[in-house]
Design a protein around this motif. Structure first.
Motif, short mmCIF file in Angstrom:
data_model
loop_
_atom_site.label_atom_id
_atom_site.label_comp_id
_atom_site.label_asym_id
_atom_site.label_seq_id
_atom_site.Cartn_x
_atom_site.Cartn_y
_atom_site.Cartn_z
N ASN A 220 0.84 -1.20 0.00
CA ASN A 220 0.00 0.00 0.00
C ASN A 220 0.87 1.24 0.00
O ASN A 220 2.09 1.17 0.21
CB ASN A 220 -1.00 -0.01 1.17
N VAL A 221 0.24 2.38 -0.27
CA VAL A 221 0.96 3.63 -0.48
C VAL A 221 1.67 4.09 0.79
O VAL A 221 2.83 4.52 0.76
CB VAL A 221 -0.02 4.72 -0.99
N GLY A 252 -0.97 12.46 7.15
CA GLY A 252 -2.19 12.13 7.85
C GLY A 252 -3.28 11.68 6.90
O GLY A 252 -3.00 11.19 5.82
N GLY A 253 -4.52 11.90 7.29
CA GLY A 253 -5.68 11.26 6.65
C GLY A 253 -5.91 11.63 5.20
O GLY A 253 -5.22 12.47 4.63
N THR A 254 -6.85 10.98 4.60
CA THR A 254 -7.21 11.24 3.21
C THR A 254 -7.86 12.60 3.12
O THR A 254 -8.69 12.96 3.94
CB THR A 254 -8.21 10.18 2.73
N ARG A 468 0.44 12.14 -1.98
CA ARG A 468 -0.88 12.61 -1.56
C ARG A 468 -1.95 12.13 -2.54
O ARG A 468 -3.00 11.60 -2.14
CB ARG A 468 -0.87 14.14 -1.47
N VAL A 469 -1.68 12.30 -3.83
CA VAL A 469 -2.66 11.87 -4.84
C VAL A 469 -2.80 10.34 -4.83
O VAL A 469 -3.90 9.81 -4.90
CB VAL A 469 -2.25 12.39 -6.24
N ALA A 470 -1.67 9.65 -4.70
CA ALA A 470 -1.72 8.18 -4.70
C ALA A 470 -2.54 7.67 -3.52
O ALA A 470 -3.37 6.76 -3.66
CB ALA A 470 -0.29 7.61 -4.65
N ALA A 475 -7.57 5.25 -1.31
CA ALA A 475 -8.69 5.27 -0.38
C ALA A 475 -10.03 5.34 -1.13
O ALA A 475 -10.97 4.61 -0.83
CB ALA A 475 -8.56 6.45 0.58
N GLU A 476 -10.08 6.21 -2.14
CA GLU A 476 -11.34 6.41 -2.88
C GLU A 476 -11.73 5.15 -3.67
O GLU A 476 -12.87 4.72 -3.65
CB GLU A 476 -11.17 7.60 -3.84
#
Lengths: 489, 119
Positions: A220-221, A252-254, A468-470, A475-476
């Motif tokens: 995972n990322v 931190g979070g998404t 950040r984008v990855a 998550a999405e």
């Protein structure tokens, strides 16, 4: 119950740190995986179980003594076999170095030891990292854990297969033209090539020095970011190692991607792309748009020449770097009455067909009468390509493309056709030629159940926005990693 | 430009690589196709001010001071042939009188593999 080998690196580090499990428990769980899988996929070339247990016990001892062994304390990590490791074989998948034992640790290996990682062993690779399928290893190919008749990609195929099959949660690879990202895509995991200069190449056996970078492979990322954080940063022993400070990679979070501009380079979606790859990457683009990212088409016309530039520059540098294997200092020596005879026979015996092909190609491109037309001109096109990449990435934050034109191909399929094998790197060489960071992450499966990789690229030292984008996409899209089925006995 | 078997053998000699006649035949075919692909680059027209590539963002200097280095044992341990002090290579320098001595006792120091001589 989640088995220890199924857990990711951060979760293992936490379990060990809170002493819910010992580092030795974690090492044993992964050694057992190596035992049940490695004969089927040949991901590892060397594992020394007694040494693995010794390192794990030492981590447990440090915890018991109240010390903090570091952010990766007790976490098993695999190393591509071109990373010098003191006291262990470092063969580069070559007969030339079959009995070679490094006398020092690569910078990244020292960093892993300082972070408390347990080094699981050395993974299979195309000889001297030259290849896109791990079939050029002198010790036999690695098989794709999702379909053992297919390749893992390469050249870091052993590292990718080991992570995908749960033999380790983390591995290091090296990427000269896609050698981390392409096998990551074929094995359904995350693989990342950092900005040129972010990670020291000290102790990485050189292939093409202006392109080589070491980077992480993970499931995972966030795990990939953790491993990169451990290995990144200035090292005076590599003159190209950047003095910039390493950015915080995951804050931190998404979050939403509102305001983030994502460019779609039309040249990366040419007709050679498999329809399933095109459709799956298109769905990933839509997922990013749902997160608020602004999507726009961009054009990088010079990248169409990427393979031609790469297959001049990389073999030229390789022909020079591999001159050191002359039968004197590095293990294998051929017969010869004169020194020249001995050089010629050592190199003839020690190198496999692809390495010979590239040395010859590079020698040709650098030879008198051809230098300006090939190497000189390729360097100019490379400079223009990099200027074009930088112009475009001033207007967008990240570029989105497939990692590979197709899913994993069959073992043997491209071995008789070197040019077809080279063209498989068409979408990955741009980042190397431009010195830019790029990541491949899983974005779906083909109808045969084979993984498809999404590639994101950023301007140099743009690791923060890249991760950040990855992470937001991961998550999405809820693309949770799924392990391959167990091999039948 | 087309690459044939003789061209492969010429390049192989420059690269100090033993290539058998059969290998040279196969390599000529491979290299010819690869070079034909690479030749497409000639069509790329670059602006006059396209400049050259700079690899580095930084000047790299350090003090001229000896740092950590390998011990002799570590430096020699992977070599095919040593006498415990030096790398050994086949004879490189003729003995006075013009005859090449038929033994394998030329000692070669450090990186200068081809330049060893009898002590």
């Amino acid at each position: 119950m989640t088995e220890l080998w199924q857990r990711d690196a951060r979760s293992l580090a936490e379990l060990i740190r809170t002493r819910e499990v010992t580092a030795l428990d974690v090492a044993e769980a992964h050694l057992e995986r190596v035992l049940s899988w490695n004969d089927h996929i040949e991901a590892f070339l060397h594992v020394e179980p007694a040494q693995v247990r010794r390192e794990a016990r030492e981590i447990d001892r440090l915890f018991e003594a109240g010390a903090d062994p570091g952010p990766l304390a007790g976490v098993p990590v695999a190393l591509k076999d071109n990373l010098s490791t003191r006291g262990a074989p470092t063969t580069c998948g070559s007969r030339m170095l079959e009995t070679y034992n490094a006398s020092w640790d690569a910078h990244v290996v020292s960093r892993l030891r300082e972070a408390g990682a347990v080094l699981m062993g050395k993974t299979n690779m195309d000889e001297f990292a030259m290849g896109s399928s791990t079939e050029n290893s002198a010790f036999g190919p690695t098989c794709n854990p999702f379909d053992r008749e297919r390749t893992t990609g390469g050249s870091s195929g052993g590292s990718a297969a080991a992570v995908a099959a749960g033999l380790v949660p983390l591995a290091l690879g090296s990427d000269t033209g896609g050698s981390i990202r392409q096998p990551a895509a074929f094995c359904g995991i995350v693989g990342m090539k950092p900005t040129y200069g972010l990670v020291s190449r000290y102790g990485l056996v050189a292939f093409a020095s202006s392109l080589d970078q070491i980077g992480p492979l993970a499931r995972n990322v966030a795990d990939a970011a953790l491993l990169l954080t451990v290995i990144a940063g200035h090292d005076p022993r590599d003159a190209t190692s950047s003095v910039r400070s390493v950015p915080e990679l995951l804050k931190g979070g998404t979050e939403s991607l509102r305001g983030v501009r994502i460019g779609i380079p039309t040249e990366f979606f040419d007709e050679g792309l498999a329809p399933e790859v095109r459709a799956t990457v298109g769905a990933a683009q839509a997922a990013l748009a749902r997160l608020g990212a602004e999507i726009e088409e961009v054009s990088l016309p010079l990248t169409r020449h990427g393979i031609a530039v790469y297959y001049i520059v990389a073999p030229s540098e390789a022909s020079s770097n591999l001159a050191r294997y002359d039968g004197v200092r590095y293990t294998l020596r051929g017969e010869g009455r004169s020194v020249l005879d001995m050089y010629v026979s050592s190199r003839g015996e020690g190198f496999g067909p692809e390495v010979k092909r590239r040395i010859l190609l590079g020698t040709f491109a650098l030879s008198s009468g051809y230098y300006d037309a090939y190497y000189g001109h390729a360097q100019k096109v490379r400079a223009a390509m990099r200027a074009e990449f930088e112009r475009v990435t001033e207007k967008v934050d990240v570029l989105l493309a497939p990692t590979t034109p197709t899913v994993a191909f069959r073992l043997g399929e491209k071995m008789q056709d070197p040019l077809a094998m080279y063209l498989n790197d068409a979408l990955t060489v741009t980042a190397n030629l431009c010195g830019a960071p790029a990541i491949s992450l899983p974005c779906g499966r083909s109808s045969d159940g084979l993984p498809i990789g999404l590639q994101l690229m950023a301007p140099r030292f743009g690791e923060e926005i890249l991760f950040r984008v990855a992470a937001a996409y991961e998550a999405e899209a809820a693309r949770k990693f799924a392990f391959p089925p167990e091999p039948s006995k | 430009m087309p690459i044939d078997r003789d061209e492969v053998l010429r390049i192989a000699a420059l690269a100090r690589l033993r290539v058998s006649p059969e290998e040279a035949e196969a390599l000529a075919g491979d290299l010819d196709r690869i070079v034909a692909h690479i030749d497409s680059l000639r069509e790329v027209e670059l602006p006059d001010d396209s400049g050259s590539l700079t690899y580095f963002d930084q000047d790299v200097h350090r003090e001229d001071r000896a740092g950590e280095s390998l011990s002799r044992d570590d430096a020699l341990k992977n070599a095919a042939e040593t006498d415990g002090e030096f790398f050994l290579v086949p004879q490189v320098v003729d003995k006075p009188g013009g005859k090449t001595r038929d033994d394998r006792a030329t000692r070669s120091g450090g990186d200068d593999a081809g330049r060893g001589g009898d002590r």
